[in-house]
Design an enzyme around this catalytic site. Structure first.
Site, short mmCIF file in Angstrom:
data_model
loop_
_atom_site.label_atom_id
_atom_site.label_comp_id
_atom_site.label_asym_id
_atom_site.label_seq_id
_atom_site.Cartn_x
_atom_site.Cartn_y
_atom_site.Cartn_z
CB THR A 1 11.12 9.52 5.80
OG1 THR A 1 10.12 9.16 6.81
CG2 THR A 1 10.15 9.42 4.41
CD GLN B 1 3.14 0.61 -1.65
OE1 GLN B 1 3.34 1.21 -0.60
NE2 GLN B 1 2.51 0.96 -2.81
CG HIS C 1 7.16 -2.05 -6.32
ND1 HIS C 1 6.84 -0.85 -5.74
CD2 HIS C 1 6.35 -2.41 -6.93
CE1 HIS C 1 5.39 -0.83 -5.72
NE2 HIS C 1 5.03 -1.79 -6.74
CB CYS D 1 20.13 -13.13 -20.14
SG CYS D 1 21.14 -12.59 -18.59
CG ASN E 1 0.61 7.74 5.50
OD1 ASN E 1 1.75 7.26 5.33
ND2 ASN E 1 0.06 8.63 4.76
#
Length: 259
Positions: free
Chosen positions: A26, A101, A121, A132, A226
């Site tokens: 962020t 992630q 990801h 393909c 966090n």
């Protein structure tokens, strides 16, 4: 000594693997998805744009997404100080790898980084053919869009006279599995470390979030940094409510002084 410094002092600073989420990026101007001001929090319908089935069936959606990529600041974002500090921690031997992630590719852009990187990801800085599987730099497709190709298709399929060949960013979308080899590599990194350091993730997305359970089952220390709640806050982790950038700055300073 600040509270954050005390919390870091209380940790056993051992070989660690970082698990990074949107909260680390962020500071680069990239919004998160599930935070209070997240993209999907403000507009739940935006998540539908990440479904591969809709992407395949809706040409106008594809054209819209390609137009958006030409001007989206995400593609010009640069690593934050936190990304750079992870590189420095790897060079000091404290950090043995990064599992992310995030699809922004910012870990790749850290100058002189020397750690194993698992992009669970995928990465927006590449394209993938849905026919393909060919992978190419995103810049090539964006140049074609800028020159008027509103829905670029795979040149390899074209040369082989195969129909289809839709291009998308080389990322895992809803409706697609995380490649098992990526999860296996991430588990190997965790097995070879003593600490799993989670930075800026709510740990809401599986199977990626199950890596925390994997670490706990193997009696690794799990530190979750966090600014909001996570799914694992009361499940045996060490939770630190702090900004990822500030945490990494203090951690790097502590390790430097201890060296």
């Amino acid at each position: 000594m600040t509270d954050l410094e005390q919390r870091i002092d209380d940790l056993q600073l051992a070989p660690m693997v970082a698990f990074t989420g949107a909260g680390l990026s962020t500071a680069a101007g990239i919004p998160d998805y599930r935070g209070p001001n997240g993209v999907w929090t403000k507009d739940p319908s935006a998540a539908k744009l990440s479904r591969v089935s809709q992407y395949r069936s809706d040409p106008e959606l594809r054209r819209r997404l390609w137009r958006d990529r030409l001007t989206n600041p995400l593609y010009g974002a640069q690593p934050t100080p936190g990304h750079q500090l992870l590189g420095a921690l790897a060079n000091s031997g404290t950090l043995t790898g990064v599992i992310t992630q995030n699809v922004d590719g910012l870990h790749r852009l850290v100058t002189g980084h020397s750690y194993p990187l698992v992009e669970l990801h995928g990465c927006i800085r590449e394209t993938r053919c849905l026919c393909c599987g060919d992978i190419q730099p995103m810049d090539q497709a964006l140049a074609r869009v800028a020159n008027g190709d509103s829905d670029p298709t795979c040149l390899r399929c074209h040369d082989a006279n195969r129909s289809g060949g839709l291009l998308t960013s080389n990322t895992v979308t809803f409706g697609e599995p995380v490649p098992p080899t990526r999860l296996e590599t991430a588990q190997e990194l965790i097995n070879n470390a003593q600490v799993l350091l989670v930075l800026g993730s709510t740990l809401s997305v599986n199977p990626a979030a199950r890596l925390v359970a994997f670490a706990l089952e193997r009696e690794r220390h799990v530190v979750v940094v966090n600014q909001g709640p996570t799914r694992y806050d009361n499940r045996g982790v060490i939770k630190i409510h702090a900004d990822c950038q500030e945490f990494l700055r203090v951690l790097a300073t502590k390790i430097h002084h201890a060296a």
